[in-house]
Every structure is written in C-alpha cells, then in structure tokens.
Design a protein around this motif. Structure first.
Motif, PDB file in Angstrom:
ATOM      1  N   SER A 180      10.882  13.764  -6.608  1.00 23.84           N
ATOM      2  CA  SER A 180      10.134  14.189  -5.394  1.00 23.84           C
ATOM      3  C   SER A 180       8.663  14.415  -5.586  1.00 23.84           C
ATOM      4  CB  SER A 180      10.786  15.658  -4.987  1.00 23.84           C
ATOM      5  OG  SER A 180      10.543  16.315  -5.817  1.00 23.84           O
ATOM      6  N   GLU A 181       8.309  14.268  -6.586  1.00 24.57           N
ATOM      7  CA  GLU A 181       6.634  14.179  -6.827  1.00 24.57           C
ATOM      8  C   GLU A 181       6.030  12.875  -6.767  1.00 24.57           C
ATOM      9  OE1 GLU A 181       6.565  16.031 -10.660  1.00 24.57           O
ATOM     10  OE2 GLU A 181       6.591  18.257  -9.832  1.00 24.57           O
ATOM     11  N   VAL A 182       6.839  11.761  -6.873  1.00 27.65           N
ATOM     12  CA  VAL A 182       6.181  10.425  -7.100  1.00 27.65           C
ATOM     13  C   VAL A 182       6.484   9.803  -5.637  1.00 27.65           C
ATOM     14  CG1 VAL A 182       6.340   8.580  -8.033  1.00 27.65           C
ATOM     15  CG2 VAL A 182       6.625  10.728  -9.416  1.00 27.65           C
ATOM     16  N   ARG A 183       5.555   9.056  -5.076  1.00 28.27           N
ATOM     17  CA  ARG A 183       5.681   8.282  -4.103  1.00 28.27           C
ATOM     18  C   ARG A 183       4.885   7.152  -4.079  1.00 28.27           C
ATOM     19  NH1 ARG A 183       4.825  10.912   2.187  1.00 28.27           N
ATOM     20  NH2 ARG A 183       5.461   9.198   3.233  1.00 28.27           N
ATOM     21  N   LEU A 184       5.184   5.995  -3.406  1.00 31.89           N
ATOM     22  CA  LEU A 184       4.858   4.535  -3.301  1.00 31.89           C
ATOM     23  C   LEU A 184       3.592   4.658  -2.290  1.00 31.89           C
ATOM     24  CD1 LEU A 184       4.762   1.967  -4.775  1.00 31.89           C
ATOM     25  CD2 LEU A 184       6.351   1.021  -3.063  1.00 31.89           C
ATOM     26  N   ALA A 185       2.503   4.222  -2.815  1.00 36.65           N
ATOM     27  CA  ALA A 185       1.286   3.765  -1.898  1.00 36.65           C
ATOM     28  C   ALA A 185       0.661   2.803  -1.900  1.00 36.65           C
ATOM     29  CB  ALA A 185       0.369   5.041  -2.109  1.00 36.65           C
ATOM     30  N   LYS A 186       0.280   2.103  -0.817  1.00 35.80           N
ATOM     31  CA  LYS A 186      -0.546   0.642  -0.843  1.00 35.80           C
ATOM     32  C   LYS A 186      -1.960   1.012  -1.110  1.00 35.80           C
ATOM     33  CE  LYS A 186      -0.846  -3.277   1.749  1.00 35.80           C
ATOM     34  NZ  LYS A 186      -0.706  -4.412   0.613  1.00 35.80           N
ATOM     35  N   VAL A 187      -2.564   0.212  -2.036  1.00 36.49           N
ATOM     36  CA  VAL A 187      -4.017   0.388  -2.290  1.00 36.49           C
ATOM     37  C   VAL A 187      -4.799  -0.380  -1.069  1.00 36.49           C
ATOM     38  CG1 VAL A 187      -5.868  -0.236  -3.689  1.00 36.49           C
ATOM     39  CG2 VAL A 187      -3.764   0.029  -4.671  1.00 36.49           C
ATOM     40  N   GLU A 257       4.657 -10.712  -8.468  1.00 38.78           N
ATOM     41  CA  GLU A 257       3.558 -10.573  -9.447  1.00 38.78           C
ATOM     42  C   GLU A 257       2.079 -10.409  -9.031  1.00 38.78           C
ATOM     43  OE1 GLU A 257       2.792  -9.161 -13.189  1.00 38.78           O
ATOM     44  OE2 GLU A 257       4.685  -9.488 -12.555  1.00 38.78           O
ATOM     45  N   GLU A 258       1.686 -11.237  -8.145  1.00 38.73           N
ATOM     46  CA  GLU A 258       0.302 -11.244  -7.766  1.00 38.73           C
ATOM     47  C   GLU A 258       0.099 -10.093  -6.688  1.00 38.73           C
ATOM     48  OE1 GLU A 258       2.736 -14.173  -5.128  1.00 38.73           O
ATOM     49  OE2 GLU A 258       2.646 -13.778  -7.278  1.00 38.73           O
ATOM     50  N   GLU A 259       1.082  -9.515  -6.215  1.00 40.03           N
ATOM     51  CA  GLU A 259       0.850  -8.550  -5.374  1.00 40.03           C
ATOM     52  C   GLU A 259       1.035  -7.165  -5.669  1.00 40.03           C
ATOM     53  OE1 GLU A 259       3.185  -8.943  -1.942  1.00 40.03           O
ATOM     54  OE2 GLU A 259       2.584 -10.923  -1.479  1.00 40.03           O
ATOM     55  N   ARG A 260       1.610  -7.097  -7.076  1.00 39.08           N
ATOM     56  CA  ARG A 260       1.786  -5.711  -7.626  1.00 39.08           C
ATOM     57  C   ARG A 260       0.478  -4.811  -7.576  1.00 39.08           C
ATOM     58  NH1 ARG A 260       6.581  -6.708 -12.134  1.00 39.08           N
ATOM     59  NH2 ARG A 260       8.169  -7.420 -10.563  1.00 39.08           N
ATOM     60  N   LYS A 261      -0.536  -5.583  -8.002  1.00 36.99           N
ATOM     61  CA  LYS A 261      -1.789  -4.541  -7.888  1.00 36.99           C
ATOM     62  C   LYS A 261      -2.395  -3.807  -6.787  1.00 36.99           C
ATOM     63  CE  LYS A 261      -4.169  -6.882 -11.852  1.00 36.99           C
ATOM     64  NZ  LYS A 261      -5.451  -7.642 -12.282  1.00 36.99           N
TER      65      LYS A 261
END
Length: 290
Positions: A180-187, A257-261
């Motif tokens: 619950s402490e970790v969440r995905l975000a887009k740069v 792979e090219e979008e993971r950053k």
C-alpha cells in the motif's frame, strides 16, 4: 484605501502652513477648485506586480476549494501575471545570503519567504543555494503555479497512473515494504530550466502533481497554491522516494523497454531529517488587502 491615504497625507503637507486667506484670495481659490472638480480625474498610483498578483489570485481562487480547477481563462490570466514578475519585484537580489552555500552545513539550507496566505490561496518564494533540494512531494486537490525567477533548476514531476494500483498481488515487492506504500507514477517532466522561462502549472490529477526541485545554480522559485495545504481539510503534504520501474516485478504489465524510463514507483516517505528550511520575512512591496 492605501492610495487614498497617501493622497490625503500629501494634501495635508501641501496645505500646511499657508497664510489665512483674504476674501479676494478666497474667491480666487474657490474658482480654481471648481476648475479642478471639472478637470479629468488624476491617474492613480501604479499597482505593484505583487499587488497585481494578490488581486488576481483573490479573483481567480474566489470560488476555489479542494479539487476545484479555475476556468481556462482564469488560469491564463493568472499565468500571465506570474510570468511578468521579476526577482526585484519581490524584494530579492541574487547576491543575498539566501542563495549562498554555508560551509558549516553539509546539506544546503533552503529559505522560504512567506508573502501571503488565506484559506483560498498562498504565495511564497523558495530560495535555494547551489545543490539545494526540495524533495519529491505532492499537492493534493491543488492547482499550483511555479515561476523560476532566476538561476537554473532541475525539475522532475510525476502524475499517478490512474488505471493501476500496485496494492494487489500482481506487484511483487520486498517484504520490508508494504504494497500500500508503493504506487506507479508516470514521469511528466525531467529537465533543467533556466530563467527566464515560462511558469509551470500543475493540476490536482495532471501536469505533474508530484514534483521535486534541485538547484543546479543558486535560484529562486515563486510558488502560488490554490488552495494551500491544510491538514484539517485533508490537503496534507506527503513526501516520496522514487524507484525505477524495474525495481519491482509486476505480473500482467507489459511496458516496452524504451518506455520504462517514463514510469517510476513512488513510496511515501515519513521523515526528512536531511532537509532544513528556514523562514524569512518578506521585504518586498506591501500588499493592501482592502
């Protein structure tokens, strides 16, 4: 009100010590007064940029609240006012001590100059010496305008990935970290900016609601928040640590792979022992609130 008082004081000084009028002088003076009344109104004193910013914020955020975004025309109006503000307009100079590294402290100290705050909006300036950092933090339910007044700053900002909550069994994380402490975000932004540059605008759910600032050189950034942080209203300032996308294993999610950053994991951070922020008195033009 301030302009009216200034004019009154000036008139008092102008008329102080005049000799008592004779009847002839009195008639002549009355005629001149009639002419003054009939002449066009004298222009008022020029409004300072900070006063204009205050008045515009008061108008734009009048009906504001948590999650309420001002109309596009109001956003543009406030953006234009902020864009016109310069360092000297707020009583600061690049050679001031706020922008110098202090050899006695390992971590550069940051200075916050508070200009104004009410329940609808707040105005302030962060002054950073070289290598100064404002850690990654959020702006829940807030619309934020930031204007780099001088110097070069690296800005990194994120928005939450709305269609994925990593608090499910599909996210394989180390046992010492709660899901619950970790969440995905887009740069959204990851770049250096040098003044003069356009103000940045972030929204409650778009535009880079979470961001961090790192001073490449000494710099100052004007921050306008609408509405401001408020614990009673649920607008808490939360700080985060960031992890590369590859740091956690995720079943069922395929990212080229090219979008993971462009994606990172954010984890709430409880303590900020390494960050020191000093308060400083605002010494620029005064704001007339009436």
């Amino acid at each position: 009100m301030g302009i009216e008082r200034a004019l009154a004081d000036r008139k008092g000084r102008d008329f102080c010590g005049l000799p008592k009028e004779t009847n002839a002088n009195s008639k002549s003076r009355k005629n001149r007064r009639r002419q003054m009344k009939m002449s066009p109104v004298q222009p008022q004193m020029k409004m300072s940029p900070v006063q204009r910013l205050f008045e515009t914020c008061r108008e734009v955020f009048a009906s504001g609240g948590t999650g309420i975004i001002p109309p596009p025309k109001d956003i543009e109006k406030l953006r234009a006012v902020i864009d016109a503000i310069k360092l000297e307009d707020v009583g600061l100079r690049a050679e001031m001590r706020y922008f110098r590294k202090r050899a006695t402290h390992r971590t550069p100290r940051i200075t916050y100059v508070h200009i104004f705050e009410c329940e609808k909006f707040s105005i302030g300036i962060f002054c950073l010496p070289p290598s100064g950092v404002i850690p990654l933090h959020n702006h829940p339910g807030m619309t934020v305008f930031s204007k780099l007044l001088f110097g070069t700053m690296h800005i990194k900002s994120y928005d939450w990935v709305a269609d994925l909550h990593p608090d499910t069994p599909t996210v394989l994380i180390p046992p010492e970290i709660k899901s619950s402490e970790v969440r995905l975000a887009k740069v959204k932004v990851d770049a250096d900016f040098t003044a003069p540059c356009n103000p940045s605008i972030l929204y409650p759910a778009d535009g880079g609601n979470m961001h961090c600032f790192t001073a490449v050189t000494a710099c100052a950034v004007l921050d306008v928040l609408g509405p401001p942080y408020s614990d009673p209203d649920g607008r808490h300032c939360t700080y985060y640590l960031n992890y590369p996308f590859s740091h956690f294993s995720v079943d069922g999610i395929v990212v080229p792979e090219e979008e993971r950053k462009g994606y990172e994991w954010l984890r709430e951070r409880e303590r900020l022992d390494d960050i020191v922020v000093d308060g400083a008195k605002y010494r620029g033009p005064k704001i007339a609130e009436e």
